[in-house]
Design an enzyme around this catalytic site. Structure first.
Site, PDB file in Angstrom:
ATOM      1  N   GLY A  18       0.823  -1.211   0.000  1.00 27.32           N
ATOM      2  CA  GLY A  18       0.000   0.000   0.000  1.00 27.32           C
ATOM      3  C   GLY A  18       0.854   1.257   0.000  1.00 27.32           C
ATOM      4  N   CYS A  45       3.854  -8.831   2.122  1.00 28.56           N
ATOM      5  CA  CYS A  45       3.571  -9.635   0.927  1.00 28.56           C
ATOM      6  C   CYS A  45       4.855 -10.077   0.237  1.00 28.56           C
ATOM      7  CB  CYS A  45       2.702  -8.835  -0.039  1.00 28.56           C
ATOM      8  SG  CYS A  45       2.423  -9.700  -1.588  1.00 28.56           S
ATOM      9  N   CYS A  50       2.797 -13.415   0.919  1.00 31.35           N
ATOM     10  CA  CYS A  50       2.278 -13.988  -0.333  1.00 31.35           C
ATOM     11  C   CYS A  50       3.360 -14.540  -1.265  1.00 31.35           C
ATOM     12  CB  CYS A  50       1.505 -12.956  -1.128  1.00 31.35           C
ATOM     13  SG  CYS A  50       0.703 -11.683  -0.173  1.00 31.35           S
ATOM     14  N   LYS A  53       5.644 -17.392   0.156  1.00 29.06           N
ATOM     15  CA  LYS A  53       4.714 -18.498   0.435  1.00 29.06           C
ATOM     16  C   LYS A  53       4.339 -19.219  -0.851  1.00 29.06           C
ATOM     17  CE  LYS A  53       0.775 -18.093  -0.250  1.00 29.06           C
ATOM     18  NZ  LYS A  53      -0.178 -17.317   0.527  1.00 29.06           N
ATOM     19  N   TYR A 101      11.716  -2.878  -5.761  1.00 34.05           N
ATOM     20  CA  TYR A 101      10.856  -1.922  -5.041  1.00 34.05           C
ATOM     21  C   TYR A 101      11.622  -0.637  -4.745  1.00 34.05           C
ATOM     22  CZ  TYR A 101       6.483  -4.375  -4.196  1.00 34.05           C
ATOM     23  OH  TYR A 101       5.256  -4.947  -4.353  1.00 34.05           O
ATOM     24  N   ALA A 117      10.083   5.536  11.846  1.00 33.54           N
ATOM     25  CA  ALA A 117       9.598   6.912  11.945  1.00 33.54           C
ATOM     26  C   ALA A 117       8.415   6.949  12.893  1.00 33.54           C
ATOM     27  CB  ALA A 117       9.172   7.409  10.564  1.00 33.54           C
ATOM     28  N   GLY A 178      -6.816 -22.034  12.148  1.00 34.64           N
ATOM     29  CA  GLY A 178      -7.529 -22.791  11.108  1.00 34.64           C
ATOM     30  C   GLY A 178      -7.854 -21.919   9.921  1.00 34.64           C
ATOM     31  N   TYR A 180      -6.195 -18.968   6.801  1.00 33.46           N
ATOM     32  CA  TYR A 180      -5.374 -18.981   5.589  1.00 33.46           C
ATOM     33  C   TYR A 180      -3.992 -19.590   5.861  1.00 33.46           C
ATOM     34  CZ  TYR A 180      -8.323 -15.584   3.042  1.00 33.46           C
ATOM     35  OH  TYR A 180      -9.340 -14.946   2.382  1.00 33.46           O
ATOM     36  N   GLU A 184      -2.451 -23.149   4.583  1.00 36.70           N
ATOM     37  CA  GLU A 184      -1.413 -23.092   3.547  1.00 36.70           C
ATOM     38  C   GLU A 184      -0.128 -23.761   4.028  1.00 36.70           C
ATOM     39  OE1 GLU A 184      -2.945 -19.181   1.083  1.00 36.70           O
ATOM     40  OE2 GLU A 184      -1.286 -18.908   2.457  1.00 36.70           O
ATOM     41  N   ARG A 207     -13.242 -19.886   8.137  1.00 38.85           N
ATOM     42  CA  ARG A 207     -14.608 -19.485   8.491  1.00 38.85           C
ATOM     43  C   ARG A 207     -15.358 -18.753   7.375  1.00 38.85           C
ATOM     44  NH1 ARG A 207     -16.871 -19.267  13.316  1.00 38.85           N
ATOM     45  NH2 ARG A 207     -14.990 -19.803  14.471  1.00 38.85           N
ATOM     46  N   GLY A 265      -4.306 -15.232  13.171  1.00 36.14           N
ATOM     47  CA  GLY A 265      -4.722 -13.876  12.833  1.00 36.14           C
ATOM     48  C   GLY A 265      -3.579 -12.880  12.974  1.00 36.14           C
ATOM     49  N   ASP A 306      -3.291  -3.289   5.733  1.00 31.49           N
ATOM     50  CA  ASP A 306      -3.618  -4.118   6.900  1.00 31.49           C
ATOM     51  C   ASP A 306      -3.756  -3.320   8.193  1.00 31.49           C
ATOM     52  OD1 ASP A 306      -3.430  -6.190   5.142  1.00 31.49           O
ATOM     53  OD2 ASP A 306      -1.750  -7.205   6.126  1.00 31.49           O
ATOM     54  N   HIS A 440     -12.865 -27.238 -24.124  1.00 31.92           N
ATOM     55  CA  HIS A 440     -12.814 -28.638 -23.741  1.00 31.92           C
ATOM     56  C   HIS A 440     -11.499 -29.282 -24.183  1.00 31.92           C
ATOM     57  CE1 HIS A 440     -14.470 -32.488 -22.625  1.00 31.92           C
ATOM     58  NE2 HIS A 440     -14.074 -32.991 -23.785  1.00 31.92           N
ATOM     59  N   GLU A 445     -14.229 -25.437 -17.642  1.00 33.11           N
ATOM     60  CA  GLU A 445     -15.473 -25.539 -18.430  1.00 33.11           C
ATOM     61  C   GLU A 445     -16.670 -25.890 -17.544  1.00 33.11           C
ATOM     62  OE1 GLU A 445     -15.805 -28.813 -21.298  1.00 33.11           O
ATOM     63  OE2 GLU A 445     -14.172 -29.832 -20.272  1.00 33.11           O
TER      64      GLU A 445
HETATM   65  P1  NDP Z   1      -7.173 -16.013   9.668  1.00 30.10           P
HETATM   66  O1  NDP Z   1      -8.026 -14.885  10.105  1.00 30.10           O
HETATM   67  O2  NDP Z   1      -7.316 -16.544   8.305  1.00 30.10           O
HETATM   68  O3  NDP Z   1      -7.369 -17.237  10.664  1.00 30.10           O
HETATM   69  C1  NDP Z   1      -7.102 -17.106  12.020  1.00 30.10           C
HETATM   70  C2  NDP Z   1      -7.356 -18.419  12.700  1.00 30.10           C
HETATM   71  O4  NDP Z   1      -6.878 -18.368  14.025  1.00 30.10           O
HETATM   72  C3  NDP Z   1      -8.815 -18.809  12.772  1.00 30.10           C
HETATM   73  O5  NDP Z   1      -8.901 -20.191  12.663  1.00 30.10           O
HETATM   74  C4  NDP Z   1      -9.214 -18.317  14.156  1.00 30.10           C
HETATM   75  O6  NDP Z   1     -10.232 -19.107  14.715  1.00 30.10           O
HETATM   76  C5  NDP Z   1      -7.949 -18.553  14.938  1.00 30.10           C
HETATM   77  N1  NDP Z   1      -7.743 -17.588  16.015  1.00 30.10           N
HETATM   78  C6  NDP Z   1      -7.958 -16.266  15.971  1.00 30.10           C
HETATM   79  N2  NDP Z   1      -7.636 -15.697  17.145  1.00 30.10           N
HETATM   80  C7  NDP Z   1      -7.214 -16.689  17.945  1.00 30.10           C
HETATM   81  C8  NDP Z   1      -6.765 -16.741  19.288  1.00 30.10           C
HETATM   82  N3  NDP Z   1      -6.701 -15.656  20.040  1.00 30.10           N
HETATM   83  N4  NDP Z   1      -6.400 -17.951  19.796  1.00 30.10           N
HETATM   84  C9  NDP Z   1      -6.477 -19.065  19.044  1.00 30.10           C
HETATM   85  N5  NDP Z   1      -6.922 -19.064  17.779  1.00 30.10           N
HETATM   86  C10 NDP Z   1      -7.278 -17.896  17.237  1.00 30.10           C
HETATM   87  O7  NDP Z   1      -5.672 -15.512   9.974  1.00 30.10           O
HETATM   88  P2  NDP Z   1      -4.254 -15.975   9.445  1.00 30.10           P
HETATM   89  O8  NDP Z   1      -3.317 -15.693  10.558  1.00 30.10           O
HETATM   90  O9  NDP Z   1      -4.292 -17.327   8.846  1.00 30.10           O
HETATM   91  O10 NDP Z   1      -3.980 -14.935   8.279  1.00 30.10           O
HETATM   92  C11 NDP Z   1      -4.058 -13.533   8.545  1.00 30.10           C
HETATM   93  C12 NDP Z   1      -4.643 -12.787   7.387  1.00 30.10           C
HETATM   94  O11 NDP Z   1      -3.678 -12.669   6.369  1.00 30.10           O
HETATM   95  C13 NDP Z   1      -5.840 -13.472   6.737  1.00 30.10           C
HETATM   96  O12 NDP Z   1      -7.037 -13.160   7.372  1.00 30.10           O
HETATM   97  C14 NDP Z   1      -5.778 -12.943   5.335  1.00 30.10           C
HETATM   98  O13 NDP Z   1      -6.457 -11.723   5.287  1.00 30.10           O
HETATM   99  C15 NDP Z   1      -4.301 -12.732   5.107  1.00 30.10           C
HETATM  100  N6  NDP Z   1      -3.736 -13.859   4.332  1.00 30.10           N
HETATM  101  C16 NDP Z   1      -4.184 -14.075   3.064  1.00 30.10           C
HETATM  102  C17 NDP Z   1      -3.685 -15.105   2.304  1.00 30.10           C
HETATM  103  C18 NDP Z   1      -4.201 -15.327   0.932  1.00 30.10           C
HETATM  104  O14 NDP Z   1      -4.816 -14.424   0.370  1.00 30.10           O
HETATM  105  N7  NDP Z   1      -4.025 -16.511   0.342  1.00 30.10           N
HETATM  106  C19 NDP Z   1      -2.648 -15.997   2.820  1.00 30.10           C
HETATM  107  C20 NDP Z   1      -2.265 -15.705   4.171  1.00 30.10           C
HETATM  108  C21 NDP Z   1      -2.791 -14.670   4.888  1.00 30.10           C
HETATM  109  P3  NDP Z   1     -11.780 -18.753  14.494  1.00 30.10           P
HETATM  110  O15 NDP Z   1     -12.111 -19.160  13.101  1.00 30.10           O
HETATM  111  O16 NDP Z   1     -12.438 -19.564  15.517  1.00 30.10           O
HETATM  112  O17 NDP Z   1     -11.909 -17.282  14.700  1.00 30.10           O
END
Ligand code: NDP
Length: 451
Positions: A18, A45, A50, A53, A101, A117, A178, A180, A184, A207, A265, A306, A440, A445
């Site tokens: 950004g 990224c 990204c 990864k 960059y 800064a 659970g 992204y 991954e 989710r 997260g 972000d 095809h 398709e």
């Molecule tokens: P996500 O938001 O995808 O997933 C976070 C996971 O951690 C969820 O399963 C959540 O559970 C759990 N969680 C959240 N808080 C806690 C906590 N305090 N204790 C235990 N578990 C917790 O986050 P990620 O870290 O995987 O990725 C961050 C962000 O980066 C993504 O949201 C996405 O925006 C970006 N990203 C995008 C990618 C792509 O475009 N391919 C690849 C990697 C990252 P619950 O579901 O129960 O809330």
């Protein structure tokens, strides 16, 4: 103070996706721009997200490709995998990209400070070196960092930041989360031969994605040998003398792992920036609150990417940076970013891609929806003897035939989705998809053959 009384028209804090776009576009509009970055230019990224990864995903997928090659007549004897070689190739390319960059910013006349800064007063920024500068506008684009849950032994937990630099592929890895990153990296480590356990606090993976796809990924991941422990949290992590980690999760006996990684997260990087010095308002998770033009509660302070926690995706940060620069320095009408109908992908094995509403969301919001589904085994998997099925789903508003959601899991689904998302964003109907001739034989398709 008039504009020329400031040292710069724009000072950008944080040079990721950004910040880079905003700085160079603002400069192109004639603004005098400076930017500061405390770590490496390119941001999450490019440096530790990204890009590296995706390179690991490519590297990991060869494990399956080499297996699949057999039924296509190839024999790959004595195959082996060298993690250090891949890791170092990836890092070399990241160095190259970081260089590009820096070059781009330089070519656009942006003055870059390679130091931290902070805002120390009205329109005033103080650099780590002690130098004080002023700017008419300040853009905060400092991104986010991984959140690591509190628990005994928290210091032994790594995040995706460190995963790119491991000395070796861990034999046993526990990933908490659970979303992204968890899915991954579970795929990446599993393909490289680790025994992977994924533990999540709930029993829901990814989710925001459609339930049918989430279930399919879970089934395929289980078949590949990834273990899932749901409804669990860390109790403690204790390091043994040999470096192995004893881990106790709430619902399980103590187990030993070589690496424990949190993917739970990300939190906005707003601390220590001096935002409180000028009264920039933060949201409940520490993110900068902004309006549709990315303006904060302080008139001359903007934020993109972000750090605003709107949608934490690179292309969104880039659009926000562009819109900010055009709005503030472009001399035309203000430009707001449309955050609706954003396509996204999870680079799991196999990958998931989606745009628009899930079936559940569409039923809640629209009431009457039609759902079309293609559950198929890609031709390549058939020949390879790989019993892995793809699933495509189309959600249609029954009232007007508009396609309001597309959801896919299967090989190359992010590549296919990028183009299909154009049709969904444009508001095309199921009839428009049907009227398009199939190519095809392809997997894509299926999108024009739904019955
Ligand atoms: P996500 O938001 O995808 O997933 C976070 C996971 O951690 C969820 O399963 C959540 O559970 C759990 N969680 C959240 N808080 C806690 C906590 N305090 N204790 C235990 N578990 C917790 O986050 P990620 O870290 O995987 O990725 C961050 C962000 O980066 C993504 O949201 C996405 O925006 C970006 N990203 C995008 C990618 C792509 O475009 N391919 C690849 C990697 C990252 P619950 O579901 O129960 O809330």
């Amino acid at each position: 103070m008039s504009a020329s009384e400031y040292d710069y028209d724009l000072f950008t804090i944080g040079i990721g996706s950004g910040g880079t776009r905003a700085s160079r576009i603002a400069s192109g509009h004639g603004a005098r721009v400076a930017a500061a970055e405390e770590y490496r230019v390119g941001g999450t990224c490019v440096i530790r997200g990204c890009v590296p990864k995706k390179m690991l995903v490519y590297g990991a997928h060869f494990a399956e490709d080499l297996e699949d090659a057999l039924n296509f007549g190839w024999s790959i004897e004595g195959k082996s995998f060298d993690w250090v070689a891949l890791r170092d190739h990836v890092q070399k390319d990241i160095d190259r990209l970081e260089g590009l960059y820096n070059e781009t910013l330089e070519n656009h006349g942006v003055e870059v400070f390679h130091e931290r800064a902070r805002i120390t007063g009205d329109h005033e920024i103080t650099l780590e070196s002690g130098r004080v500068v002023t700017a008419r506008y300040i853009l905060v684009a400092t991104g986010a960092r991984p959140h690591v849950p509190e628990c005994e032994g928290r210091e032994h937990i790594i995040t995706s930041n460190e995963a790119f630099h491991l000395d070796e592929v861990p034999r046993r890895v526990l990933i908490l989360g659970g979303g992204y990153i968890a899915n991954e990296f579970a795929g990446i480590f599993n393909e490289f031969g680790s025994k992977v356990t994924l533990a999540n606090r709930s029993d829901v993976l990814l989710r925001s994605y459609d339930e049918a796809l989430r279930d399919r990924l879970l089934q395929i991941s289980l078949t590949k040998g990834i273990e899932f422990l749901f409804n669990n949290k860390f109790e403690y992590i204790r390091k043994r003398d040999d470096g192995a980690l004893d881990v106790k999760l709430t619902d399980h006996d103590e187990r030993v792992y070589d690496v424990v990684m949190a993917a739970t997260g990300r939190v906005a990087n707003t601390e220590g920036l001096g935002l409180e010095n000028i009264g920039v308002e933060l949201g409940p998770r520490g993110e900068i609150k902004v309006d549709e033009y990315s303006k904060s509660s302080v008139d001359y302070v903007y934020a993109v990417g972000d750090v605003t926690a709107r949608v934490q995706l690179t292309p969104v940060a880039i659009r926000e940076g562009q819109a900010f620069a055009d709005t503030v320095f472009g001399g035309g009408d203000p430009v707001a970013v449309d955050h609706s109908c954003i396509p996204s992908a999870v680079f799991s094995h196999p990958p998931i891609a989606a745009v628009g509403m899930t079936e559940g969301e569409a039923r809640n919001r629209l009431g009457n929806v039609k759902v079309y589904q293609a559950d198929f085994r890609p031709m390549k998997n058939v020949v390879a003897g790989r019993n892995e099925r793809g699933l495509y789903k189309m959600v249609v508003d029954a009232a007007n035939d508009r396609v309001v959601g597309l959801h896919m899991i299967g090989p190359e689904s992010p590549e296919i989705m990028q183009m299909a998302a154009v049709a969904v964003k444009a508001g095309l109907t199921k009839a428009d998809f049907d009227a398009t001739m199939a190519i095809h034989p392809t997997m894509a398709e299926e999108l024009v053959l739904f019955k």
